[in-house]
Design an enzyme around this catalytic site. Structure first.
Site, PDB file in Angstrom:
ATOM      1  N   LYS A 116       0.807  -1.218   0.000  1.00  0.00           N
ATOM      2  CA  LYS A 116       0.000   0.000   0.000  1.00  0.00           C
ATOM      3  C   LYS A 116       0.843   1.273   0.000  1.00  0.00           C
ATOM      4  O   LYS A 116       0.491   2.269  -0.640  1.00  0.00           O
ATOM      5  CB  LYS A 116      -0.946  -0.007   1.216  1.00  0.00           C
ATOM      6  CG  LYS A 116      -2.065  -1.043   1.118  1.00  0.00           C
ATOM      7  CD  LYS A 116      -2.953  -0.972   2.336  1.00  0.00           C
ATOM      8  CE  LYS A 116      -4.203  -1.845   2.186  1.00  0.00           C
ATOM      9  NZ  LYS A 116      -3.894  -3.259   2.024  1.00  0.00           N
ATOM     10  N   GLU A 200      -2.913   6.299   8.104  1.00  0.00           N
ATOM     11  CA  GLU A 200      -3.698   7.236   7.303  1.00  0.00           C
ATOM     12  C   GLU A 200      -4.619   8.058   8.199  1.00  0.00           C
ATOM     13  O   GLU A 200      -5.065   7.582   9.249  1.00  0.00           O
ATOM     14  CB  GLU A 200      -4.593   6.492   6.300  1.00  0.00           C
ATOM     15  CG  GLU A 200      -3.887   5.903   5.126  1.00  0.00           C
ATOM     16  CD  GLU A 200      -4.879   5.226   4.191  1.00  0.00           C
ATOM     17  OE1 GLU A 200      -4.455   4.884   3.076  1.00  0.00           O
ATOM     18  OE2 GLU A 200      -6.052   5.038   4.567  1.00  0.00           O
ATOM     19  N   HIS A 235     -14.367  -3.678   8.502  1.00  0.00           N
ATOM     20  CA  HIS A 235     -13.691  -3.463   7.219  1.00  0.00           C
ATOM     21  C   HIS A 235     -13.986  -4.554   6.192  1.00  0.00           C
ATOM     22  O   HIS A 235     -13.355  -4.592   5.136  1.00  0.00           O
ATOM     23  CB  HIS A 235     -12.171  -3.315   7.409  1.00  0.00           C
ATOM     24  CG  HIS A 235     -11.789  -2.267   8.408  1.00  0.00           C
ATOM     25  ND1 HIS A 235     -12.016  -0.920   8.185  1.00  0.00           N
ATOM     26  CD2 HIS A 235     -11.228  -2.358   9.639  1.00  0.00           C
ATOM     27  CE1 HIS A 235     -11.597  -0.238   9.241  1.00  0.00           C
ATOM     28  NE2 HIS A 235     -11.124  -1.080  10.137  1.00  0.00           N
ATOM     29  N   ARG A 297      -7.144  -8.155  -9.098  1.00  0.00           N
ATOM     30  CA  ARG A 297      -7.863  -9.419  -9.295  1.00  0.00           C
ATOM     31  C   ARG A 297      -9.330  -9.109  -9.524  1.00  0.00           C
ATOM     32  O   ARG A 297      -9.753  -7.948  -9.491  1.00  0.00           O
ATOM     33  CB  ARG A 297      -7.721 -10.301  -8.052  1.00  0.00           C
ATOM     34  CG  ARG A 297      -8.156  -9.573  -6.772  1.00  0.00           C
ATOM     35  CD  ARG A 297      -8.243 -10.471  -5.574  1.00  0.00           C
ATOM     36  NE  ARG A 297      -8.387  -9.754  -4.328  1.00  0.00           N
ATOM     37  CZ  ARG A 297      -9.513  -9.223  -3.861  1.00  0.00           C
ATOM     38  NH1 ARG A 297     -10.625  -9.320  -4.573  1.00  0.00           N
ATOM     39  NH2 ARG A 297      -9.540  -8.601  -2.700  1.00  0.00           N
TER      40      ARG A 297
END
Length: 635
Positions: A116, A200, A235, A297
């Site tokens: 990430k 973040e 999540h 994907r």
């Protein structure tokens, strides 16, 4: 065209790929572990190859076994599905090096988007807007805490190699940072072999917007519009829809263009998804939507995109892997109507959504919806893999019509005795927030127990069960005189006092009155059917209740003597024990943490009481249904 295809996956996605391959006259090869020897994807494929023991790390995650199976079966290509090895660049390269066709993006593209922090730096260089945060190499906990304070709470800690909701923690205050970081790193190390994290800024009114992109080897890249996946629990996506509510054309054009830039930045081929986080405090605005990550994907939720575009994304994957150009240009793609998907899991919402395993003795999903599943009635839900047993998909002209159709589908489905989240899904769909398209990613956590199904059915549902006992094929608008099933002699429909049935459901005695069924329910349910002359299932608002009528002269039962038994829902490792034997606990209090299926599961007290037995120890390995603790109610 590819003539033979090995699917390096299991469950519903394997069955989904087989369906398209068969329509394209491609021979299919399934792989299976010990636990999946009789699974639906094995039965549907033209050939199947055994690849090892039940744990995924010894079968589905062993690339060498997958490639060997392809060679032995004569398969030309490998489709990874999603999960397992689908985003493993080394495996993708091994497939190519073995002379096989990889149905997916180039390994270099997977690598570029796999971490990430590196992906965000790449996106910033490509002009794709990114959320503010810390992407540095210094992983010292004290340094990470300083960076979090600099960003400003609340923050998200995210594993750089993470995905699927794993390795992610929301931290709302500095005092909670150290524990959240340790937990996140443990989970990341167990799931991805990499404990490295980034931090973040957490958006206070977040919506999850993602764009389906597709590239080919001829330099073409298109988008197939956006999806909204904001309804999440821990999540993990729960209900997805396309298009995104509240997305105007200008914002759509800006976000989708950014997604195409992101795909071009890594020379992307095949199906991919660019995920964005949106600050919806002032509606969806292009300047408040930021890149989060790319999934290299096919996504679990790809059917909603298929429904609104009319495109078979698996067919596109196979054609692109075969070297063909994309079948359609950007200007030939358009949005038609609205689609929604609900993920049906074998889990018990009333017990902290712990997985529910066992045989699917009864498994019926509403046949007017699109059903993507890897199981049939009689199959078993294994403790070794993700507990999703189906995706229920609908398409309609408008968002509200799609929402109502999905509610109807959930209400007219039932699964037993395995528990599911069907009632929880119905409650989400019926909520004012979802109905009004005001859901953020924090909605489910904020709603709490309000979204849990009722522990016991309504009186109206019991009345339906009673009428079904008296006549399994009854039409509820008009109760006729009927012959009674064996075992219920003594109940006479022409006697006001004999139209009631004493039943048991979930350990409680209930009485249903067959006279009170007409007009009891609106369009959303319930669905009911007789399982035997002594069992009736009623699916009320997505929740399946089984009613049992005792033999004549006997009473219905009472609560189990061990309602407070805390059993392990699956094989796993005890990470932490928070209580001691003899300690008083309150309902919902954390008892212990179990690590299983690469995630941490918190087990809590089902009611106020005392810990009278404690068999769990930190670091101990436990088997499914092992007694970990026992809570007894106080006097």
């Amino acid at each position: 065209m590819i003539q033979s295809l090995l699917i390096a996956n299991r469950g519903e996605i394997a069955c989904r790929i087989i369906r398209t391959a068969r329509a394209m006259s491609i021979r299919t090869v399934a792989v299976y572990s010990d636990a999946d020897a009789h699974a639906l994807h094995v039965r549907q494929a033209d050939e199947a190859v055994h690849i090892g023991p039940s744990p995924a790390r010894e079968s589905y995650l062993v690339g060498a076994k997958i490639i060997a199976a392809a060679k032995a079966s004569g398969a030309e290509a490998i489709h990874p599905g999603y999960g397992f090895l689908s985003e493993n660049a080394k495996f993708a390269q091994s497939v190519i090096d073995a002379g096989l066709i990889w149905v997916g993006p180039k390994p270099a593209s997977i690598t570029a988007m796999g971490l990430k922090d590196a992906a965000k730096k790449l996106m910033q260089a490509a002009g794709v807007p990114c959320t503010p945060g810390y992407l540095g190499e210094n992983q010292d906990p004290a340094q990470l805490a300083k960076e979090a304070a600099k960003i400003g709470y609340p923050v998200l800690i995210k594993a750089v190699a993470g995905g699927g909701g794993k390795g992610m923690r929301l931290v709302e205050a500095a005092a909670d940072f150290a524990d959240a970081l340790a937990s996140c790193q443990r989970e990341a190390a167990a799931s991805f072999g990499n404990a490295h994290v980034l931090i973040e800024k957490y958006v206070l009114s977040p919506r999850h917007i993602e764009v389906q992109v597709f590239g080919d080897s001829h330099g073409n890249v298109v988008h197939l519009f956006e999806r909204d996946c904001s309804l999440q629990r821990r999540h993990q996506k729960v209900i997805e829809e396309a298009p995104a509510p509240g997305m105007d054309e200008a914002t759509r054009e800006a976000v989708c263009a950014a997604a195409v830039r992101a795909a071009r930045a890594v020379d992307y081929e095949g199906a991919g998804t660019i995920e964005f986080i949106a600050d919806a405090s002032e509606g969806l605005r292009a300047d408040r939507i930021w890149f989060m990550e790319m999934n290299t994907r096919l996504q679990v939720e790809h059917p909603v995109t298929e429904e609104i575009t009319g495109v078979d994304l698996v067919e596109w994957q196979l054609r692109v892997a075969n070297g063909e150009a994309l079948p359609l240009k950007q200007e030939e793609l358009s949005i038609n109507g609205w689609a929604m998907e609900a993920r049906l899991y074998a889990e018990d919402p009333t017990k902290g959504f712990l997985p529910s395993t066992g045989q699917l003795e009864h498994f019926y999903l509403h046949d007017e919806a699109r059903i993507e599943t890897g199981v049939e009635q009689g199959d078993a839900v294994s403790p070794y893999y993700d507990p999703m047993i189906a995706k229920v998909v609908v398409h309609a002209e408008t968002r509200d019509a799609a929402r109502r159709d999905l509610m109807r589908a959930m209400s007219k489905s039932f699964v037993a005795p395995v528990k599911t989240n069907g009632g929880f899904l119905f409650a989400c769909l019926a909520s004012n927030a979802f109905s009004n398209a005001e859901v953020t990613t924090g909605f489910i956590a904020a709603a709490g127990d309000d979204l849990l199904p009722a522990p016991l059915p309504s009186a109206a549902a019991a009345n339906r069960a009673a009428a079904t006992f008296l006549e399994p094929n009854i039409e509820f608008e008009d109760l006729p005189s009927v012959a009674l099933p064996t075992g219920l002699q003594g109940f006479r429909l022409n006697s006001d006092l004999r139209q009631t049935v004493l039943m048991e459901t979930r350990g409680e005695q209930v009485v249903g009155d067959a006279r009170l069924t007409a007009g009891a329910f609106p369009e959303a349910g319930p669905f009911q059917t007789a399982l035997s002359d002594r069992e009736v299932v009623v699916s009320e608002f997505g929740e399946a209740y089984i009613f049992v009528a005792p033999p004549r002269g006997e009473s219905a039962g009472h609560h189990s003597a061990h309602d407070g038994d805390i059993l392990s829902p699956m094989p796993g490792k005890i990470i932490a024990v928070e209580v001691s034997e003899g300690q008083a606990v309150t309902k919902g209090q954390k008892l212990l943490t179990l690590e299983a299926m690469k995630m941490e599961h918190t087990l809590t007290a089902p009611f106020d009481g005392v810990v009278t037995a404690l068999n769990a120890v930190p670091g101990g390995q436990v088997q499914v249904e092992a007694l970990l603790a026992r809570i007894e109610a106080g006097e």
